[in-house]
Design an enzyme around this catalytic site. Sequence first.
Site, PDB file in Angstrom:
ATOM      1  N   HIS A   1       0.116   7.768  14.278  1.00 20.74           N
ATOM      2  CA  HIS A   1      -0.492   6.436  14.269  1.00 20.74           C
ATOM      3  C   HIS A   1       0.499   5.369  14.740  1.00 20.74           C
ATOM      4  CE1 HIS A   1      -3.128   3.183  13.006  1.00 20.74           C
ATOM      5  NE2 HIS A   1      -2.106   2.636  12.358  1.00 20.74           N
TER       6      HIS A   1
ATOM      7  N   LYS B   1      -8.374  -1.963   0.929  1.00 20.85           N
ATOM      8  CA  LYS B   1      -9.233  -1.015   1.659  1.00 20.85           C
ATOM      9  C   LYS B   1      -8.943   0.406   1.183  1.00 20.85           C
ATOM     10  CE  LYS B   1      -9.794  -3.400   6.106  1.00 20.85           C
ATOM     11  NZ  LYS B   1      -9.525  -3.294   7.548  1.00 20.85           N
TER      12      LYS B   1
ATOM     13  N   ASN C   1      -5.267  -6.172  13.368  1.00 21.84           N
ATOM     14  CA  ASN C   1      -5.681  -5.099  14.277  1.00 21.84           C
ATOM     15  C   ASN C   1      -4.974  -5.160  15.618  1.00 21.84           C
ATOM     16  OD1 ASN C   1      -7.525  -4.095  12.433  1.00 21.84           O
ATOM     17  ND2 ASN C   1      -9.150  -5.466  13.151  1.00 21.84           N
TER      18      ASN C   1
ATOM     19  N   HIS D   1      -4.277  -2.125  17.723  1.00 19.52           N
ATOM     20  CA  HIS D   1      -5.029  -1.023  17.121  1.00 19.52           C
ATOM     21  C   HIS D   1      -6.296  -0.640  17.881  1.00 19.52           C
ATOM     22  CE1 HIS D   1      -2.266  -1.456  13.813  1.00 19.52           C
ATOM     23  NE2 HIS D   1      -2.836  -0.469  13.149  1.00 19.52           N
TER      24      HIS D   1
ATOM     25  N   LYS E   1       1.159  -9.772   5.050  1.00 21.98           N
ATOM     26  CA  LYS E   1      -0.151  -9.150   4.865  1.00 21.98           C
ATOM     27  C   LYS E   1      -0.901  -9.815   3.704  1.00 21.98           C
ATOM     28  CE  LYS E   1      -3.041  -5.183   4.871  1.00 21.98           C
ATOM     29  NZ  LYS E   1      -3.267  -3.754   4.958  1.00 21.98           N
TER      30      LYS E   1
ATOM     31  N   ARG F   1      -8.185 -11.942   9.291  1.00 22.97           N
ATOM     32  CA  ARG F   1      -7.688 -10.586   9.024  1.00 22.97           C
ATOM     33  C   ARG F   1      -7.701  -9.709  10.276  1.00 22.97           C
ATOM     34  NH1 ARG F   1      -8.385  -6.771   3.583  1.00 22.97           N
ATOM     35  NH2 ARG F   1      -7.224  -5.022   4.412  1.00 22.97           N
TER      36      ARG F   1
ATOM     37  N   HIS G   1      -5.879   3.039  18.361  1.00 21.28           N
ATOM     38  CA  HIS G   1      -6.803   4.021  17.770  1.00 21.28           C
ATOM     39  C   HIS G   1      -7.424   4.919  18.837  1.00 21.28           C
ATOM     40  CE1 HIS G   1      -7.535   1.613  13.821  1.00 21.28           C
ATOM     41  NE2 HIS G   1      -6.664   2.590  13.632  1.00 21.28           N
TER      42      HIS G   1
ATOM     43  N   GLU H   1       4.371  -1.011  12.065  1.00 19.50           N
ATOM     44  CA  GLU H   1       3.480  -2.030  11.467  1.00 19.50           C
ATOM     45  C   GLU H   1       4.275  -3.280  11.058  1.00 19.50           C
ATOM     46  OE1 GLU H   1       0.158  -1.549  11.511  1.00 19.50           O
ATOM     47  OE2 GLU H   1       0.003   0.634  11.711  1.00 19.50           O
TER      48      GLU H   1
ATOM     49  N   GLU I   1     -12.307  -9.328   6.469  1.00 28.56           N
ATOM     50  CA  GLU I   1     -12.116  -9.194   7.906  1.00 28.56           C
ATOM     51  C   GLU I   1     -13.174  -9.898   8.741  1.00 28.56           C
ATOM     52  OE1 GLU I   1     -10.239  -5.382   8.798  1.00 28.56           O
ATOM     53  OE2 GLU I   1     -11.289  -5.419  10.719  1.00 28.56           O
TER      54      GLU I   1
ATOM     55  N   ARG J   1     -18.517   4.373 -11.482  1.00 32.15           N
ATOM     56  CA  ARG J   1     -18.829   3.115 -10.794  1.00 32.15           C
ATOM     57  C   ARG J   1     -17.634   2.170 -10.681  1.00 32.15           C
ATOM     58  NH1 ARG J   1     -23.484   3.753 -13.855  1.00 32.15           N
ATOM     59  NH2 ARG J   1     -25.200   4.590 -12.633  1.00 32.15           N
TER      60      ARG J   1
HETATM   61  N1  LIG Z   1      -5.957   1.088   3.557  1.00 34.52           N
HETATM   62  C1  LIG Z   1      -5.337   0.510   4.562  1.00 34.52           C
HETATM   63  O1  LIG Z   1      -5.398  -0.701   4.745  1.00 34.52           O
HETATM   64  C2  LIG Z   1      -4.479   1.355   5.469  1.00 34.52           C
HETATM   65  C3  LIG Z   1      -3.588   0.740   6.344  1.00 34.52           C
HETATM   66  C4  LIG Z   1      -2.767   1.540   7.132  1.00 34.52           C
HETATM   67  C5  LIG Z   1      -2.853   2.930   7.054  1.00 34.52           C
HETATM   68  N2  LIG Z   1      -3.758   3.486   6.195  1.00 34.52           N
HETATM   69  C6  LIG Z   1      -3.865   4.944   6.090  1.00 34.52           C
HETATM   70  O2  LIG Z   1      -2.609   5.466   5.687  1.00 34.52           O
HETATM   71  C7  LIG Z   1      -2.523   6.817   6.119  1.00 34.52           C
HETATM   72  C8  LIG Z   1      -1.142   7.037   6.688  1.00 34.52           C
HETATM   73  O3  LIG Z   1      -0.178   6.746   5.692  1.00 34.52           O
HETATM   74  P1  LIG Z   1       1.184   7.573   5.593  1.00 34.52           P
HETATM   75  O4  LIG Z   1       1.826   7.601   6.920  1.00 34.52           O
HETATM   76  O5  LIG Z   1       1.927   7.058   4.434  1.00 34.52           O
HETATM   77  O6  LIG Z   1       0.630   9.065   5.358  1.00 34.52           O
HETATM   78  P2  LIG Z   1       0.849  10.104   4.162  1.00 34.52           P
HETATM   79  O7  LIG Z   1       0.380   9.559   2.889  1.00 34.52           O
HETATM   80  O8  LIG Z   1       0.271  11.382   4.625  1.00 34.52           O
HETATM   81  O9  LIG Z   1       2.430  10.247   4.097  1.00 34.52           O
HETATM   82  C9  LIG Z   1       3.108  10.823   5.194  1.00 34.52           C
HETATM   83  C10 LIG Z   1       3.958  12.017   4.730  1.00 34.52           C
HETATM   84  O10 LIG Z   1       5.087  11.524   4.034  1.00 34.52           O
HETATM   85  C11 LIG Z   1       5.177  12.140   2.764  1.00 34.52           C
HETATM   86  N3  LIG Z   1       5.790  11.165   1.878  1.00 34.52           N
HETATM   87  C12 LIG Z   1       5.280  10.004   1.408  1.00 34.52           C
HETATM   88  N4  LIG Z   1       6.181   9.352   0.690  1.00 34.52           N
HETATM   89  C13 LIG Z   1       7.309  10.099   0.696  1.00 34.52           C
HETATM   90  C14 LIG Z   1       8.595   9.944   0.144  1.00 34.52           C
HETATM   91  N5  LIG Z   1       8.935   8.847  -0.548  1.00 34.52           N
HETATM   92  N6  LIG Z   1       9.505  10.928   0.347  1.00 34.52           N
HETATM   93  C15 LIG Z   1       9.187  12.030   1.096  1.00 34.52           C
HETATM   94  N7  LIG Z   1       7.995  12.218   1.648  1.00 34.52           N
HETATM   95  C16 LIG Z   1       7.062  11.261   1.460  1.00 34.52           C
HETATM   96  C17 LIG Z   1       3.785  12.560   2.405  1.00 34.52           C
HETATM   97  O11 LIG Z   1       3.778  13.640   1.510  1.00 34.52           O
HETATM   98  C18 LIG Z   1       3.232  12.946   3.776  1.00 34.52           C
HETATM   99  O12 LIG Z   1       3.582  14.258   4.078  1.00 34.52           O
HETATM  100  C19 LIG Z   1      -3.644   7.030   7.106  1.00 34.52           C
HETATM  101  O13 LIG Z   1      -4.655   7.797   6.498  1.00 34.52           O
HETATM  102  C20 LIG Z   1      -4.151   5.629   7.375  1.00 34.52           C
HETATM  103  O14 LIG Z   1      -5.531   5.605   7.692  1.00 34.52           O
HETATM  104  C21 LIG Z   1      -4.560   2.733   5.413  1.00 34.52           C
HETATM  105 ZN   LIG Z   2      -1.977   0.698  11.648  1.00 30.05          ZN
END
Ligand SMILES: NC(=O)c1ccc[n+]([C@@H]2O[C@H](COP(=O)([O-])OP(=O)(O)OC[C@H]3O[C@@H](n4cnc5c(N)ncnc54)[C@H](O)[C@@H]3O)[C@@H](O)[C@H]2O)c1
Ligand SMILES: [Zn+2]
Length: 402
Positions: A290, A169, A271, A274, A253, A267, A278, A211, A263, A147
């Site tokens: 993305h 999030k 977006n 986006h 942020k 907030r 999206h 971003e 949001e 939980r």
């Molecule tokens: N929670 C939120 O508010 C929020 C906001 C924006 C994006 N997101 C989410 O984030 C995700 C995208 O994030 P991302 O682009 O970091 O994806 P990811 O976590 O898949 O990382 C991208 C790639 O980079 C590699 N990587 C990460 N750090 C590294 C490093 N220091 N050195 C070498 N390789 C590295 C990872 O292994 C992966 O292959 C999506 O799922 C998206 O929905 C969430």
């Molecule tokens: Zn984004």
Amino acid sequence: MDEPERGSTPAAGLASGAGVVSVEVRTGGGPGGETSSGYPVHVGIGALEGLAREAEARIPRVRLALISDDTVAALHADAVEAPLRAAGRDVHRFTFPAGEARKSRAQWAALTDGLLAAGFGRDSAIIALGGGVTGDLAGFVAATYMRGVPVVQIPTSLVAMIDSAVGGKTGVDVPAGKNLVGAFHPPAFVLVDPRFTTTLPRKERAEGLVEAIKHGLIADAAYLEALERDAPLLLDGDIVATFHAVLRSVEIKADVVSRDEREGGIRQILNFGHTLGHALEARSEYRLGHGAAVATGMVLEAWVGEVMGVTLPGTRDRVEAVLSRFEQGGHIPSAWPDAPDVASVLALTRSDKKARQGAVRYALLSHVGQADSAGGAWSHAIADDIVTRVLGAAFFSESDSG
Ligand SMILES: NC(=O)c1ccc[n+]([C@@H]2O[C@H](COP(=O)([O-])OP(=O)(O)OC[C@H]3O[C@@H](n4cnc5c(N)ncnc54)[C@H](O)[C@@H]3O)[C@@H](O)[C@H]2O)c1
Ligand SMILES: [Zn+2]
């Protein structure tokens, strides 16, 4: 919006000076909400050195589960675990294969089963070490395990540092769409050390910086100029320029989510780009990254804003110019050799989870550096025919755009 607090970012170029800066995020904030507590985001070259001390202060005595994808674990997990072990902490490592496909219910189940098998109880905390996938997935594990147990976010990708590690999030993707099952679960603290990004591939860097450009566009024109000036350094992974960009984005942020955690109001400005971004990402069946999708989305939404008379004329050109410095698909035809059909993109904006009561809402710019408040609503309901016109002009007749 009000000018967010400036923190320590110098107005000069991003590549000058460094240090660890702590940015506070307030939780429980929102229209009518009480603001009671919060968490710090420690940003700095060498911020990792403060991990054991901060863990002792904020999550003492509990067992630690470090969750990371296999790519990041191989590169960075030892450096994170060593100081914790040296401080006498019990740390278990759980890894999963890298990639968005693993931000799934199945991977959530595998990780929670792994924690149960290793005997983790209520007295546990999760350390999410990795990109946005790890942060969202491990954060959701923490939100739901027994939980809810604390999570520490240690972002390693630029996307995670600039965007996903701050704001609380968490969640997973499901067949009906991305991020549709999840929870708000603010971290105990966030530790942002730009040194992790030195191993990040250039393409991941460019996508993550989109971003940051968004943050400049919605909240800080001077920051946008600094990003534009330092684009080559940032793309090359210059650590000091990266530190300053990440810090300013975290400040922006943090300021926005502190005012509106759930949001309901301001907030929504995060977006920007986006709603259409999206839809384009989904339309490409996720072949388009993305960042690239949001880059195009920001150009299109600046255009929508100009057509609506909300956004200062010329803003779209400025958005395209900044994006071109980052090798991103701001120039629409090159990003879209196969123009998507307008009707399917429009349909996809309706399936976005943010679409309420049929009316698709868009966060729009007032001008560069300022999101439009929409009289306090922070988003505009835009009629389909306006979006149809802009998409048609963008994808099929660049020349009669405007
Ligand atoms: N929670 C939120 O508010 C929020 C906001 C924006 C994006 N997101 C989410 O984030 C995700 C995208 O994030 P991302 O682009 O970091 O994806 P990811 O976590 O898949 O990382 C991208 C790639 O980079 C590699 N990587 C990460 N750090 C590294 C490093 N220091 N050195 C070498 N390789 C590295 C990872 O292994 C992966 O292959 C999506 O799922 C998206 O929905 C969430
Ligand atoms: Zn984004």
